[in-house]
Design a protein around this motif. Structure first.
Motif, PDB file in Angstrom:
ATOM      1  N   TYR A  12      76.477  -3.462   3.715  1.00 44.69           N
ATOM      2  CA  TYR A  12      75.130  -3.374   4.296  1.00 44.69           C
ATOM      3  C   TYR A  12      74.201  -2.516   3.431  1.00 44.69           C
ATOM      4  CZ  TYR A  12      71.452  -3.076   7.811  1.00 44.69           C
ATOM      5  OH  TYR A  12      70.252  -3.151   8.451  1.00 44.69           O
ATOM      6  N   ASN A  13      74.279  -1.204   3.566  1.00 44.02           N
ATOM      7  CA  ASN A  13      73.343  -0.329   2.850  1.00 44.02           C
ATOM      8  C   ASN A  13      73.565  -0.382   1.341  1.00 44.02           C
ATOM      9  OD1 ASN A  13      71.513   1.041   4.723  1.00 44.02           O
ATOM     10  ND2 ASN A  13      73.428   1.650   5.707  1.00 44.02           N
ATOM     11  N   ALA A  17      70.637  -4.160   2.638  1.00 45.99           N
ATOM     12  CA  ALA A  17      69.649  -3.300   3.301  1.00 45.99           C
ATOM     13  C   ALA A  17      69.287  -2.130   2.399  1.00 45.99           C
ATOM     14  CB  ALA A  17      70.204  -2.774   4.621  1.00 45.99           C
ATOM     15  N   LYS A  18      68.097  -1.633   2.599  1.00 43.66           N
ATOM     16  CA  LYS A  18      67.648  -0.434   1.900  1.00 43.66           C
ATOM     17  C   LYS A  18      67.239   0.578   2.964  1.00 43.66           C
ATOM     18  CE  LYS A  18      64.347   1.247  -1.531  1.00 43.66           C
ATOM     19  NZ  LYS A  18      63.254   0.862  -2.428  1.00 43.66           N
ATOM     20  N   ASP A  19      67.858   1.745   2.913  1.00 41.20           N
ATOM     21  CA  ASP A  19      67.582   2.807   3.886  1.00 41.20           C
ATOM     22  C   ASP A  19      67.736   2.313   5.326  1.00 41.20           C
ATOM     23  OD1 ASP A  19      67.046   4.531   1.746  1.00 41.20           O
ATOM     24  OD2 ASP A  19      64.926   3.986   1.736  1.00 41.20           O
ATOM     25  N   GLY A  20      68.743   1.463   5.556  1.00 41.87           N
ATOM     26  CA  GLY A  20      69.053   0.985   6.890  1.00 41.87           C
ATOM     27  C   GLY A  20      68.253  -0.207   7.369  1.00 41.87           C
ATOM     28  N   THR A  43      80.188  -2.168   7.274  1.00 45.99           N
ATOM     29  CA  THR A  43      79.358  -1.026   6.941  1.00 45.99           C
ATOM     30  C   THR A  43      79.796   0.250   7.643  1.00 45.99           C
ATOM     31  OG1 THR A  43      77.081  -0.186   7.009  1.00 45.99           O
ATOM     32  CG2 THR A  43      77.735  -1.644   8.796  1.00 45.99           C
ATOM     33  N   ASP A  45      77.412   2.096   8.503  1.00 45.68           N
ATOM     34  CA  ASP A  45      76.194   2.183   9.311  1.00 45.68           C
ATOM     35  C   ASP A  45      75.588   3.584   9.247  1.00 45.68           C
ATOM     36  OD1 ASP A  45      74.149   1.137  10.831  1.00 45.68           O
ATOM     37  OD2 ASP A  45      75.221   1.322  12.744  1.00 45.68           O
ATOM     38  N   THR A  46      75.372   4.040   8.045  1.00 48.22           N
ATOM     39  CA  THR A  46      74.845   5.372   7.773  1.00 48.22           C
ATOM     40  C   THR A  46      73.584   5.681   8.568  1.00 48.22           C
ATOM     41  OG1 THR A  46      75.741   5.207   5.541  1.00 48.22           O
ATOM     42  CG2 THR A  46      74.047   6.886   5.904  1.00 48.22           C
ATOM     43  N   PHE A  47      72.718   4.694   8.738  1.00 43.81           N
ATOM     44  CA  PHE A  47      71.437   4.913   9.421  1.00 43.81           C
ATOM     45  C   PHE A  47      71.469   4.502  10.896  1.00 43.81           C
ATOM     46  CE2 PHE A  47      70.539   4.580   4.931  1.00 43.81           C
ATOM     47  CZ  PHE A  47      69.670   5.632   4.711  1.00 43.81           C
ATOM     48  N   VAL A  50      72.363  -1.062  11.891  1.00 42.32           N
ATOM     49  CA  VAL A  50      72.858  -2.387  11.511  1.00 42.32           C
ATOM     50  C   VAL A  50      72.824  -3.385  12.662  1.00 42.32           C
ATOM     51  CG1 VAL A  50      75.338  -1.942  11.859  1.00 42.32           C
ATOM     52  CG2 VAL A  50      74.591  -3.630  10.170  1.00 42.32           C
ATOM     53  N   GLU A 111      69.819   0.816  -5.279  1.00 35.66           N
ATOM     54  CA  GLU A 111      70.675   2.001  -5.372  1.00 35.66           C
ATOM     55  C   GLU A 111      71.516   1.995  -6.644  1.00 35.66           C
ATOM     56  OE1 GLU A 111      73.253   2.447  -2.015  1.00 35.66           O
ATOM     57  OE2 GLU A 111      71.592   2.680  -0.605  1.00 35.66           O
TER      58      GLU A 111
END
Length: 147
Positions: A12-13, A17-20, A43, A45-47, A50, A111
């Motif tokens: 994902y990130n 995705a960028k920054d969630g 993921t 799912d840092t942010f 998702v 990234e």
């Protein structure tokens, strides 16, 4: 040439995705791919975004639970049948997933990408759109992987 791909597994990130936030160009690509392939997003799912970002798409979301995301991603590919998987990612924790899949694609996006994943992949693309279009236009994929 790998013509038996059934699953596309996406980080994902940093990948889709960028920054969630899902990259805009994927809003049209994901439905096209879902017509032919079963899509999976895996993921950390840092942010925490998702599930909301992907709620309108026909795909499976796996939020990582273990302490070792690298091994968990590899195990996920094995659970689907690695010989039928294409995997796309960019980070260190994608390395074993890219190695295990029949086709591993490293994306050098916003990234960048880890060198571990770069060297573990079969193909390197400069954007996620280009990577996914390989499955929409399979002659591109054949040309790149031709021996």
């Amino acid at each position: 040439m790998h013509t038996n791909i059934k699953y596309i597994v996406l980080d994902y990130n940093g990948t889709i995705a960028k920054d969630g936030v899902l990259k805009e160009e994927l809003r049209s690509l994901l439905p096209l791919l879902a017509q032919k392939y079963t899509l999976h997003v895996i993921t950390a799912d840092t942010f925490g975004s998702v599930k909301n970002e992907l709620k309108d798409f026909d795909l499976h979301v796996k939020v990582l639970q273990s302490e070792n995301h690298t091994l968990e991603k590899e195990a996920y590919i094995s659970g689907l049948d690695a010989s039928e998987c294409a995997a796309i990612g960019n980070g260190n924790n994608d390395m074993k997933m890219l190695q295990k899949a029949a086709i591993g694609i490293c994306v050098m996006g916003d990234e960048g990408c880890s060198t571990k994943s770069l060297f573990a992949s079969d193909i390197v693309c400069k954007s996620i759109s280009e990577a996914l279009e390989l499955f929409i236009y399979p002659k591109r994929l054949r040309a790149t992987l031709r021996v």
